[in-house]
Scaffold this active site. Structure first.
Site, PDB file in Angstrom:
ATOM      1  N   GLU A  35       0.826  -1.211   0.000  1.00 35.96           N
ATOM      2  CA  GLU A  35       0.000   0.000   0.000  1.00 35.96           C
ATOM      3  C   GLU A  35       0.860   1.260   0.000  1.00 35.96           C
ATOM      4  O   GLU A  35       0.522   2.243  -0.653  1.00 35.96           O
ATOM      5  CB  GLU A  35      -0.954   0.001   1.192  1.00 35.96           C
ATOM      6  CG  GLU A  35      -1.987  -1.127   1.171  1.00 35.96           C
ATOM      7  CD  GLU A  35      -2.919  -1.069  -0.037  1.00 35.96           C
ATOM      8  OE1 GLU A  35      -2.919  -0.059  -0.766  1.00 35.96           O
ATOM      9  OE2 GLU A  35      -3.648  -2.048  -0.263  1.00 35.96           O
ATOM     10  N   TYR A 118      -6.780   6.228   3.646  1.00 34.66           N
ATOM     11  CA  TYR A 118      -6.839   5.107   2.711  1.00 34.66           C
ATOM     12  C   TYR A 118      -6.019   3.914   3.214  1.00 34.66           C
ATOM     13  O   TYR A 118      -6.533   2.793   3.341  1.00 34.66           O
ATOM     14  CB  TYR A 118      -6.346   5.512   1.307  1.00 34.66           C
ATOM     15  CG  TYR A 118      -6.080   4.272   0.500  1.00 34.66           C
ATOM     16  CD1 TYR A 118      -7.137   3.536  -0.031  1.00 34.66           C
ATOM     17  CD2 TYR A 118      -4.789   3.761   0.359  1.00 34.66           C
ATOM     18  CE1 TYR A 118      -6.918   2.342  -0.697  1.00 34.66           C
ATOM     19  CE2 TYR A 118      -4.565   2.575  -0.308  1.00 34.66           C
ATOM     20  CZ  TYR A 118      -5.625   1.871  -0.834  1.00 34.66           C
ATOM     21  OH  TYR A 118      -5.405   0.689  -1.475  1.00 34.66           O
ATOM     22  N   ASP A 136     -10.195   4.889  -2.429  1.00 32.53           N
ATOM     23  CA  ASP A 136      -9.051   5.414  -3.172  1.00 32.53           C
ATOM     24  C   ASP A 136      -9.580   6.165  -4.395  1.00 32.53           C
ATOM     25  O   ASP A 136     -10.780   6.354  -4.562  1.00 32.53           O
ATOM     26  CB  ASP A 136      -8.100   4.285  -3.572  1.00 32.53           C
ATOM     27  CG  ASP A 136      -8.654   3.490  -4.735  1.00 32.53           C
ATOM     28  OD1 ASP A 136      -9.893   3.420  -4.863  1.00 32.53           O
ATOM     29  OD2 ASP A 136      -7.869   2.946  -5.525  1.00 32.53           O
TER      30      ASP A 136
END
Length: 288
Positions: A35, A118, A136
């Site tokens: 991520e 996020y 996102d």
DNA sequence: GAGCCGTGGCA
DNA sequence: TTGCCAAGGCT
């Protein structure tokens, strides 16, 4: 509100790309690293770097035990090198505050360096299976079109979380797949330019399509020009440090061919301010 | 909330 | 060639 989850989940089960972080048992650390790398960097560029990173540092403590300079060097040309520094800091925080285990709680994740709305929820949902809205840029575009009948989403805002929550199934496992499916649809079908509505599983209930694809304007923020920017100058300086033996270059030689000496010096100063470089005894180096 | 922060592929 | 776009976050 039409049911978006049922067709999206069914579509995802048939059409999801085979990506490393979707393998069973990939692990919370792998998810966290992926991520970080995926923040503003395309999937295709992340995959090889992710595998090399996890091979070198299989746990947060392994990364924390190494110097920040090594993280910045391993980051290579993924861009936004502050993320490498922040990932290293997060690893130290995970070691010191969480016994080396990536936390599961969203607030604990949010407290880590470099993790925002996020990434915190992405880890809690995709690594631990908890139920949260994960929003996102892809999800924002899907919701803007399917729900709000807009061509492009508004700039990111906290209300995006509530908008996703409103279409999320109740069961944890279904909610996790729904989060991934919305992102996947936005990345592969409901793309920014030339969306492929002919293969979209929710085209029959898309508000934007039903309204006749109106041009609703575009409030998205524009990126500043890169060519000739301070960002480009910073990139040149940092590349020189990454490529140098011992990650160390004489200050007078750093990006010496950069056409604007004032801009180069400004870039060096800002990199030092960010902790991405250190100056000592006439040399510039990556952070020790 | 606006501006800033890398890099590369693509139209 | 130029601008858009990419699983954002920090100040």
């Amino acid at each position: 509100m039409p049911d978006l989850a049922t067709p999206l989940i069914a579509w995802y089960r048939e059409n999801a790309r085979d990506l490393p972080w979707r393998r069973p048992g990939f692990g919370a650390w792998g998810t966290l690293v992926s991520e970080f790398m995926l923040q503003q960097t395309p999937v295709s560029r992340v995959v090889p770097h992710l595998e090399a990173w996890l091979e070198r540092w299989p746990t947060p403590s392994a990364l924390a035990a190494d110097a920040p300079a090594e993280a910045v060097r391993q980051w290579a040309n993924l861009g936004y090198p502050r993320r490498a520094l922040w990932l290293h800091r997060a690893a130290v925080e995970i070691r010191d505050r969480h016994g080396g285990v990536v936390p599961r709680d969203v607030d604990a994740l949010l407290a880590l360096t470099g993790i925002g709305d996020y990434t915190a929820r992405a880890v809690a949902v995709f690594a631990y299976g908890d139920r949260h809205p994960v929003v996102d840029t892809n999800t924002r575009r899907v919701l803007a079109r399917a729900v709000e009948a807009r061509a492009q989403p508004a700039p990111p805002a906290r209300r995006d979380l509530a908008a996703m929550e409103a279409v999320l199934p109740e069961a944890d496992a279904d909610a996790a797949v729904m989060n991934a499916a919305a992102m996947e649809l936005g990345a592969t079908v409901c793309v920014a330019r030339s969306p492929r509505c002919d293969v979209c599983p929710i085209s029959d209930r898309c508000a934007w399509r039903a309204a006749g694809y109106p041009d609703t304007g575009d409030n998205r923020r524009r990126q500043a020009r890169y060519e000739g920017s301070d960002r480009q100058a910073r990139g040149a300086v940092l590349r020189a440090l990454r490529d140098a033996p011992a990650h160390r270059v004489a200050l007078t030689d750093v990006a010496a061919d950069w056409p604007d000496a004032l801009q180069r010096d400004r870039a060096i100063d800002s990199l030092i301010a960010d902790g991405l470089a250190e100056a000592s005894e006439g040399y510039l180096s990556l952070p020790t």
